[in-house]
Scaffold this motif. Sequence first.
Motif, PDB file in Angstrom:
ATOM      1  N   GLU A  18       3.618  60.203   8.784  1.00  0.00           N
ATOM      2  CA  GLU A  18       4.700  60.965   7.809  1.00  0.00           C
ATOM      3  C   GLU A  18       6.208  60.462   7.996  1.00  0.00           C
ATOM      4  O   GLU A  18       6.906  60.514   7.138  1.00  0.00           O
ATOM      5  CB  GLU A  18       4.587  62.335   8.103  1.00  0.00           C
ATOM      6  N   GLY A  19       6.281  59.599   9.288  1.00  0.00           N
ATOM      7  CA  GLY A  19       7.890  59.047   9.245  1.00  0.00           C
ATOM      8  C   GLY A  19       8.229  59.077  10.839  1.00  0.00           C
ATOM      9  O   GLY A  19       7.356  59.708  11.648  1.00  0.00           O
ATOM     10  N   THR A  20       9.306  58.787  10.957  1.00  0.00           N
ATOM     11  CA  THR A  20       9.945  58.816  12.359  1.00  0.00           C
ATOM     12  C   THR A  20      11.134  59.960  12.299  1.00  0.00           C
ATOM     13  O   THR A  20      11.579  60.189  11.600  1.00  0.00           O
ATOM     14  CB  THR A  20      10.375  57.363  12.586  1.00  0.00           C
ATOM     15  N   TYR A  21      11.052  60.609  13.440  1.00  0.00           N
ATOM     16  CA  TYR A  21      12.161  61.593  13.709  1.00  0.00           C
ATOM     17  C   TYR A  21      12.521  61.536  15.137  1.00  0.00           C
ATOM     18  O   TYR A  21      12.037  61.007  16.061  1.00  0.00           O
ATOM     19  CB  TYR A  21      11.198  62.836  13.667  1.00  0.00           C
ATOM     20  N   PHE A  22      14.072  61.991  15.418  1.00  0.00           N
ATOM     21  CA  PHE A  22      14.245  62.211  16.452  1.00  0.00           C
ATOM     22  C   PHE A  22      14.248  63.631  16.839  1.00  0.00           C
ATOM     23  O   PHE A  22      14.693  64.454  16.102  1.00  0.00           O
ATOM     24  CB  PHE A  22      15.993  61.592  16.356  1.00  0.00           C
ATOM     25  N   LYS A  23      14.002  63.734  18.041  1.00  0.00           N
ATOM     26  CA  LYS A  23      13.610  65.049  18.668  1.00  0.00           C
ATOM     27  C   LYS A  23      14.216  65.175  20.183  1.00  0.00           C
ATOM     28  O   LYS A  23      13.502  64.456  20.739  1.00  0.00           O
ATOM     29  CB  LYS A  23      12.351  65.793  18.498  1.00  0.00           C
ATOM     30  N   ASN A  24      15.063  65.873  20.527  1.00  0.00           N
ATOM     31  CA  ASN A  24      15.612  65.827  21.834  1.00  0.00           C
ATOM     32  C   ASN A  24      15.993  64.581  22.197  1.00  0.00           C
ATOM     33  O   ASN A  24      15.689  64.032  23.219  1.00  0.00           O
ATOM     34  CB  ASN A  24      14.637  66.253  22.825  1.00  0.00           C
ATOM     35  N   TYR A  25      16.878  63.664  21.189  1.00  0.00           N
ATOM     36  CA  TYR A  25      17.269  62.560  21.667  1.00  0.00           C
ATOM     37  C   TYR A  25      16.082  61.407  21.941  1.00  0.00           C
ATOM     38  O   TYR A  25      16.676  60.342  22.390  1.00  0.00           O
ATOM     39  CB  TYR A  25      18.279  62.477  22.676  1.00  0.00           C
ATOM     40  N   TYR A  84      -8.041  72.463   5.722  1.00  0.00           N
ATOM     41  CA  TYR A  84      -6.544  72.748   6.108  1.00  0.00           C
ATOM     42  C   TYR A  84      -5.854  71.313   6.497  1.00  0.00           C
ATOM     43  O   TYR A  84      -6.523  70.341   6.799  1.00  0.00           O
ATOM     44  CB  TYR A  84      -6.576  73.739   7.323  1.00  0.00           C
ATOM     45  N   SER A  85      -4.573  71.377   6.591  1.00  0.00           N
ATOM     46  CA  SER A  85      -3.726  70.419   7.073  1.00  0.00           C
ATOM     47  C   SER A  85      -2.641  70.935   8.285  1.00  0.00           C
ATOM     48  O   SER A  85      -2.529  71.750   8.034  1.00  0.00           O
ATOM     49  CB  SER A  85      -2.924  69.836   5.865  1.00  0.00           C
ATOM     50  N   SER A  86      -2.518  69.723   9.110  1.00  0.00           N
ATOM     51  CA  SER A  86      -1.765  70.091  10.398  1.00  0.00           C
ATOM     52  C   SER A  86      -0.986  68.825  10.660  1.00  0.00           C
ATOM     53  O   SER A  86      -1.303  67.844   9.997  1.00  0.00           O
ATOM     54  CB  SER A  86      -2.452  70.683  11.494  1.00  0.00           C
ATOM     55  N   GLY A  87      -0.477  68.708  11.903  1.00  0.00           N
ATOM     56  CA  GLY A  87       0.241  67.672  12.031  1.00  0.00           C
ATOM     57  C   GLY A  87       0.444  67.710  13.513  1.00  0.00           C
ATOM     58  O   GLY A  87       0.357  68.667  14.430  1.00  0.00           O
ATOM     59  N   CYS A  88       1.170  66.467  14.223  1.00  0.00           N
ATOM     60  CA  CYS A  88       1.404  66.293  15.803  1.00  0.00           C
ATOM     61  C   CYS A  88       2.643  65.056  15.523  1.00  0.00           C
ATOM     62  O   CYS A  88       2.813  64.248  14.718  1.00  0.00           O
ATOM     63  CB  CYS A  88       0.411  65.797  16.423  1.00  0.00           C
ATOM     64  N   LEU A  89       3.360  65.090  16.696  1.00  0.00           N
ATOM     65  CA  LEU A  89       4.149  64.259  16.940  1.00  0.00           C
ATOM     66  C   LEU A  89       3.775  63.244  18.151  1.00  0.00           C
ATOM     67  O   LEU A  89       3.212  63.801  18.924  1.00  0.00           O
ATOM     68  CB  LEU A  89       5.607  64.817  17.498  1.00  0.00           C
ATOM     69  N   LEU A  90       3.895  61.997  18.177  1.00  0.00           N
ATOM     70  CA  LEU A  90       3.755  61.207  19.188  1.00  0.00           C
ATOM     71  C   LEU A  90       4.897  60.481  19.627  1.00  0.00           C
ATOM     72  O   LEU A  90       5.809  60.081  18.840  1.00  0.00           O
ATOM     73  CB  LEU A  90       2.632  59.815  18.891  1.00  0.00           C
ATOM     74  N   LYS A 120      -7.939  58.012  14.826  1.00  0.00           N
ATOM     75  CA  LYS A 120      -6.837  57.503  15.055  1.00  0.00           C
ATOM     76  C   LYS A 120      -5.824  57.845  14.346  1.00  0.00           C
ATOM     77  O   LYS A 120      -5.568  58.080  13.153  1.00  0.00           O
ATOM     78  CB  LYS A 120      -7.028  55.954  14.888  1.00  0.00           C
ATOM     79  N   LEU A 121      -4.687  57.723  14.892  1.00  0.00           N
ATOM     80  CA  LEU A 121      -3.387  57.696  14.238  1.00  0.00           C
ATOM     81  C   LEU A 121      -2.514  56.579  14.343  1.00  0.00           C
ATOM     82  O   LEU A 121      -2.385  56.040  15.370  1.00  0.00           O
ATOM     83  CB  LEU A 121      -2.680  58.933  14.816  1.00  0.00           C
ATOM     84  N   SER A 122      -1.994  56.008  13.368  1.00  0.00           N
ATOM     85  CA  SER A 122      -1.294  54.669  13.397  1.00  0.00           C
ATOM     86  C   SER A 122      -0.374  54.576  12.226  1.00  0.00           C
ATOM     87  O   SER A 122      -0.554  54.915  11.315  1.00  0.00           O
ATOM     88  CB  SER A 122      -2.212  53.434  13.446  1.00  0.00           C
ATOM     89  N   ALA A 123       0.886  54.004  12.589  1.00  0.00           N
ATOM     90  CA  ALA A 123       1.869  53.757  11.728  1.00  0.00           C
ATOM     91  C   ALA A 123       1.647  52.452  10.920  1.00  0.00           C
ATOM     92  O   ALA A 123       1.493  51.365  11.830  1.00  0.00           O
ATOM     93  CB  ALA A 123       3.367  53.889  12.350  1.00  0.00           C
ATOM     94  N   PRO A 124       1.644  52.532   9.558  1.00  0.00           N
ATOM     95  CA  PRO A 124       1.442  51.305   8.975  1.00  0.00           C
ATOM     96  C   PRO A 124       1.901  50.142   9.295  1.00  0.00           C
ATOM     97  O   PRO A 124       1.787  48.984   9.386  1.00  0.00           O
ATOM     98  CB  PRO A 124       1.387  51.643   7.610  1.00  0.00           C
TER      99      PRO A 124
END
Length: 128
Positions: A18-25, A84-90, A120-124
């Motif tokens: 889904e993309g990259t995000y900044f969380k807690n710097y 159903y759909s959900s998600g996670c941050l790595l 597996k979870l992998s950024a293209p």
Amino acid sequence: MVTQITRGIKISVSTSFEGTYFKNYKLHFAFSYHITIENHSKDSVQLMSRHWEILDALNNLEIVDGEGVIGKKPVLKPGENYTYSSGCLLSSPFGAMKGYFNMINFTSTRNFKVIVPTFKLSAPFALN
């Protein structure tokens, strides 16, 4: 897509980056996953809780236990399915998840675990 059948309950999983995000710097990599639960058994069942093991490429392990999925405890009669759909941050662009659903069989009144196969979870952009 990965699939697995446990006691007549088929689990299918597909994932998306889904993309990259900044969380807690700190930079995080966001992933969504889409799970379909199909009841191929002859009994009605209900999903009661879930257990997840989320591992990233940096060997960070997160364990998540909770009631139901996305706030629901779906009941599936024979031949029915639930998606159903959900998600996670790595913390890295690669990772994996696995786990199980605790379910109850309404005919036998017994609890049983349905395995969610490792996916597996992998950024293209990080793939060779």
